[in-house]
Motif scaffolding. Structure first.
Motif, short mmCIF file in Angstrom:
data_model
loop_
_atom_site.label_atom_id
_atom_site.label_comp_id
_atom_site.label_asym_id
_atom_site.label_seq_id
_atom_site.Cartn_x
_atom_site.Cartn_y
_atom_site.Cartn_z
N VAL A 86 0.65 -1.17 0.06
CA VAL A 86 0.06 0.08 0.02
C VAL A 86 0.97 1.29 -0.38
N LEU A 87 0.55 2.01 -1.11
CA LEU A 87 1.51 3.76 -1.09
C LEU A 87 0.58 4.38 -0.54
N VAL A 88 -0.75 4.65 -1.10
CA VAL A 88 -1.93 5.99 -0.62
C VAL A 88 -3.22 4.87 -0.39
N LEU A 89 -3.80 5.16 0.69
CA LEU A 89 -5.07 5.02 0.72
C LEU A 89 -5.81 6.30 1.44
N ASN A 90 -6.78 6.64 -0.32
CA ASN A 90 -7.36 8.22 0.33
C ASN A 90 -8.99 7.77 0.09
N GLY A 91 -9.97 8.43 1.08
CA GLY A 91 -11.06 8.24 0.95
C GLY A 91 -12.01 9.75 1.33
N VAL A 92 -12.94 9.08 1.44
CA VAL A 92 -13.48 10.55 2.71
C VAL A 92 -12.94 10.99 4.02
N PRO A 93 -13.24 12.44 4.37
CA PRO A 93 -11.87 12.70 5.72
C PRO A 93 -12.44 12.51 6.69
N ARG A 94 -11.66 12.42 7.09
CA ARG A 94 -11.61 11.64 8.53
C ARG A 94 -13.21 11.97 9.25
N GLY A 95 -13.04 13.47 9.58
CA GLY A 95 -14.02 13.63 10.18
C GLY A 95 -15.75 13.41 9.99
N GLU A 96 -15.55 13.68 8.76
CA GLU A 96 -17.14 13.05 8.12
C GLU A 96 -17.27 11.29 8.71
N LEU A 97 -16.47 10.26 8.32
CA LEU A 97 -16.29 9.17 8.58
C LEU A 97 -17.19 8.77 10.08
N GLU A 98 -15.97 10.30 11.01
CA GLU A 98 -16.75 10.14 12.58
C GLU A 98 -17.71 10.22 12.77
N GLU A 99 -18.20 11.30 11.97
CA GLU A 99 -19.53 11.93 12.24
C GLU A 99 -21.27 10.52 12.18
N GLU A 100 -20.08 10.26 10.90
CA GLU A 100 -21.73 9.13 10.08
C GLU A 100 -21.50 8.12 11.07
N ALA A 101 -20.29 7.27 11.79
CA ALA A 101 -20.34 6.04 12.55
C ALA A 101 -20.72 6.77 14.14
N ARG A 102 -20.48 8.08 14.46
CA ARG A 102 -22.06 7.96 15.89
C ARG A 102 -23.32 7.91 15.38
N ARG A 103 -23.75 8.25 14.14
CA ARG A 103 -25.15 8.55 14.17
C ARG A 103 -25.63 6.88 13.69
N ARG A 104 -24.37 5.88 13.42
CA ARG A 104 -25.35 4.86 13.37
C ARG A 104 -25.33 3.98 14.41
N PHE A 105 -25.91 3.40 14.76
CA PHE A 105 -25.65 2.47 15.26
C PHE A 105 -24.76 1.13 15.48
N ALA A 106 -24.24 1.21 16.57
CA ALA A 106 -23.49 -0.61 16.37
C ALA A 106 -24.10 -2.02 15.92
N ILE A 107 -24.12 -2.25 15.22
CA ILE A 107 -24.46 -3.92 14.80
C ILE A 107 -24.67 -4.70 15.96
N ASP A 108 -26.04 -4.99 16.43
CA ASP A 108 -26.13 -6.25 16.87
C ASP A 108 -25.48 -7.59 16.51
N ARG A 109 -24.32 -7.70 17.67
CA ARG A 109 -23.41 -9.36 16.83
C ARG A 109 -24.70 -10.19 16.99
N GLN A 110 -25.65 -10.63 18.06
CA GLN A 110 -26.02 -12.21 17.97
C GLN A 110 -27.49 -11.61 17.27
N GLU A 111 -27.86 -10.65 16.82
CA GLU A 111 -28.99 -10.53 15.82
C GLU A 111 -27.94 -11.01 14.24
N LEU A 112 -26.60 -10.10 14.16
CA LEU A 112 -26.59 -10.63 12.90
C LEU A 112 -26.32 -11.78 13.42
N LEU A 113 -25.48 -12.64 14.38
CA LEU A 113 -25.78 -13.85 13.54
C LEU A 113 -26.68 -15.00 13.59
#
Length: 157
Positions: A86-113
């Motif tokens: 890997v030389l460079v990895l680029n995508g959505v800015p970190r701040g936007e990703l953190e905000e998106e992650a905060r808006r989403r709930f964690a996936i319930d493990r047992q429900e996913l299984l």
């Protein structure tokens, strides 16, 4: 009784690569020459080459990045790019990703299984949800094994 949301880490505690799982990224990586199709056992020497492209990031592990060129269809084959290449990895800015992650709930493990063990046709995001969960919990072998058993038509939305 509520279910425990195992392994959830706050967005600030996660790596940028972890936050990018499920997103389209721009990746630059180094590759060597292609093997000889007529003599694949022969060593090939040649210059390194840099490749740049847009990829879907499916997973991040200690070994590298699991990516695909397309999200669905024939070109959706997932391949590993080792961290050493890997030389460079680029995508959505970190701040936007953190905000998106905060808006989403964690996936319930047992429900996913449960969903992975008994997939339904209407559950189009099952494979993506499992890969997102593994982005938060890369060492969860039970979910990883269930994802590997999932029929191909559930892997991509």
């Amino acid at each position: 009784m509520g279910r425990i949301r195992e392994g959830y880490r706050q967005p600030e505690e996660r790596t940028l690569a972890d936050l990018l799982v499920g997103h389209r990224i721009i990746l630059q990586y180094a590759v060597g020459p292609e093997p000889d199709p007529d003599d694949p056992g022969r060593e090939i020497r040649g210059p390194m080459e840099a490749i740049t492209g847009a990829y879907w990031l499916h997973a991040v592990s200690n070994q590298g990045l699991e990516v695909s060129r397309e999200l669905v269809g024939e070109a959706a084959e997932i391949f590993l790019v080792p961290w050493g290449g890997v030389l460079v990895l680029n995508g959505v800015p970190r701040g936007e990703l953190e905000e998106e992650a905060r808006r989403r709930f964690a996936i319930d493990r047992q429900e996913l299984l449960d969903r992975l063990e008994d997939p339904h046709e209407r559950d189009a995001n099952l494979g993506l949800d499992a890969r997102r969960f593994l982005g938060f919990n890369p060492r969860d072998e039970e979910v990883r094994a269930a994802l590997e058993r999932l029929p191909r038509n559930f892997l991509y939305p």
